[in-house]
Design a protein around this motif. Sequence first.
Motif, PDB file in Angstrom:
ATOM      1  N   ARG A 108     -34.975  57.046   3.035  1.00 50.23           N
ATOM      2  CA  ARG A 108     -34.781  57.666   4.349  1.00 50.23           C
ATOM      3  C   ARG A 108     -34.217  56.689   5.370  1.00 50.23           C
ATOM      4  O   ARG A 108     -33.505  57.088   6.298  1.00 50.23           O
ATOM      5  CB  ARG A 108     -36.085  58.275   4.853  1.00 50.23           C
ATOM      6  N   SER A 109     -34.493  55.391   5.206  1.00 53.12           N
ATOM      7  CA  SER A 109     -33.995  54.399   6.156  1.00 53.12           C
ATOM      8  C   SER A 109     -32.474  54.302   6.149  1.00 53.12           C
ATOM      9  O   SER A 109     -31.877  53.834   7.126  1.00 53.12           O
ATOM     10  CB  SER A 109     -34.596  53.026   5.842  1.00 53.12           C
ATOM     11  N   TRP A 110     -31.837  54.750   5.077  1.00 55.93           N
ATOM     12  CA  TRP A 110     -30.380  54.702   5.011  1.00 55.93           C
ATOM     13  C   TRP A 110     -29.741  55.596   6.073  1.00 55.93           C
ATOM     14  O   TRP A 110     -28.576  55.393   6.429  1.00 55.93           O
ATOM     15  CB  TRP A 110     -29.881  55.127   3.632  1.00 55.93           C
ATOM     16  N   GLU A 111     -30.473  56.586   6.576  1.00 54.63           N
ATOM     17  CA  GLU A 111     -29.902  57.526   7.539  1.00 54.63           C
ATOM     18  C   GLU A 111     -30.549  57.421   8.916  1.00 54.63           C
ATOM     19  O   GLU A 111     -30.409  58.322   9.748  1.00 54.63           O
ATOM     20  CB  GLU A 111     -29.994  58.950   6.986  1.00 54.63           C
ATOM     21  N   THR A 112     -31.226  56.303   9.151  1.00 57.46           N
ATOM     22  CA  THR A 112     -31.852  56.113  10.462  1.00 57.46           C
ATOM     23  C   THR A 112     -30.828  56.221  11.585  1.00 57.46           C
ATOM     24  O   THR A 112     -31.099  56.832  12.623  1.00 57.46           O
ATOM     25  CB  THR A 112     -32.561  54.746  10.519  1.00 57.46           C
ATOM     26  N   ALA A 113     -29.655  55.658  11.393  1.00 58.42           N
ATOM     27  CA  ALA A 113     -28.651  55.674  12.466  1.00 58.42           C
ATOM     28  C   ALA A 113     -28.252  57.099  12.822  1.00 58.42           C
ATOM     29  O   ALA A 113     -28.138  57.439  14.013  1.00 58.42           O
ATOM     30  CB  ALA A 113     -27.426  54.868  12.042  1.00 58.42           C
ATOM     31  N   ARG A 114     -28.038  57.943  11.822  1.00 61.08           N
ATOM     32  CA  ARG A 114     -27.683  59.343  12.085  1.00 61.08           C
ATOM     33  C   ARG A 114     -28.797  60.039  12.863  1.00 61.08           C
ATOM     34  O   ARG A 114     -28.553  60.762  13.831  1.00 61.08           O
ATOM     35  CB  ARG A 114     -27.405  60.078  10.780  1.00 61.08           C
ATOM     36  N   VAL A 115     -30.040  59.818  12.430  1.00 66.78           N
ATOM     37  CA  VAL A 115     -31.178  60.484  13.064  1.00 66.78           C
ATOM     38  C   VAL A 115     -31.354  60.007  14.498  1.00 66.78           C
ATOM     39  O   VAL A 115     -31.559  60.805  15.419  1.00 66.78           O
ATOM     40  CB  VAL A 115     -32.459  60.253  12.244  1.00 66.78           C
TER      41      VAL A 115
END
Length: 332
Positions: A108-115
Amino acid sequence: MTATAAGRPTVNPVPFDPEVQVVLDLIATDPQPPLTRDTLPRVGTDTMFPDAETVIGDRAIDVEDRVIPGPAGAPDVEITVFRPRGSEGETLPGFVNIHGGGMIVGHRSWETARVVDIVEEHRVVAVNVEYRLAPEDPYPAGVEDCYAAFAWTHAHAEELGIDPERIIVGGGSAGGGLTAAVALMARDRRGPVMVGQLLLCPMIDNTNTTVSSLQYDGIGTWQREMNLLAWSCVLGDDLAFSTEAPAYAAASRAADVSGLPPAYIEVGESEAFRDEDTEYALRIWATGGQAELHVWGGGAHGFDMYMPDAEITRAALAARSSWLRRTWGAGR
């Protein structure tokens, strides 16, 4: 589609956007060995991208890691909650994010920027979900984890400061496919209702028989070989490419796509999932359902993440943001 001298069909790919092609050429200068079941990364995937605090920087967003109950009889589920700082006492829209990676890799950390970008722009509370990966945990482990996280978010909306009538579930690639499956599950189980489903280049057809699934064999960011591996890990050899696969694994297999929440379907013109995603929109429309479809010219799979500075990415993000605003607004 033309024929080769040997009589076998050759499927010509739709060209990539020039800005996309530049990045693909750079990626090609450092080729990685193909992944196999035995080499799928597991250790350290949670540290491959900057941590949440680094991504947030000086933005007024609070972050909290939590562990919530998983599906009945299954392990707990890890989530990360993001909220606008100072929003205590407010009731805000909610966003549940499901990460990509073919259901076989990722964190899930791979998409932290999007979130974080969504939280900042739209002033919402977001829940970023971890789920079990195949082949160690094949279908239905991953989708059941995601459904449990959505149901938990809805049930704990008051605690989280979320309006339960304004929760959007979304994700890219495998995350988009899992989102589509969670929407089907929620409808069939008469579970919580989401106000919309954000399907970004969703992975929804296990058969790999569309024209676009053949056009990007050996080129692009998510190639045919990886997709075949992913589905074989998720469904096993017997069902991997079968039309008898469960709809909660591959949403294209759903016999009935009526009664679903409004969908936003975004896909690149130059990627393997183009045809399955456009067909899904057509099927939803045929039932009288809502599906806003965007096919971005020359876009590779996941172009918004691989090519963040490309003009088509700027256009795609603007269209996506418009749909989010309108959909959360419709839930008021």
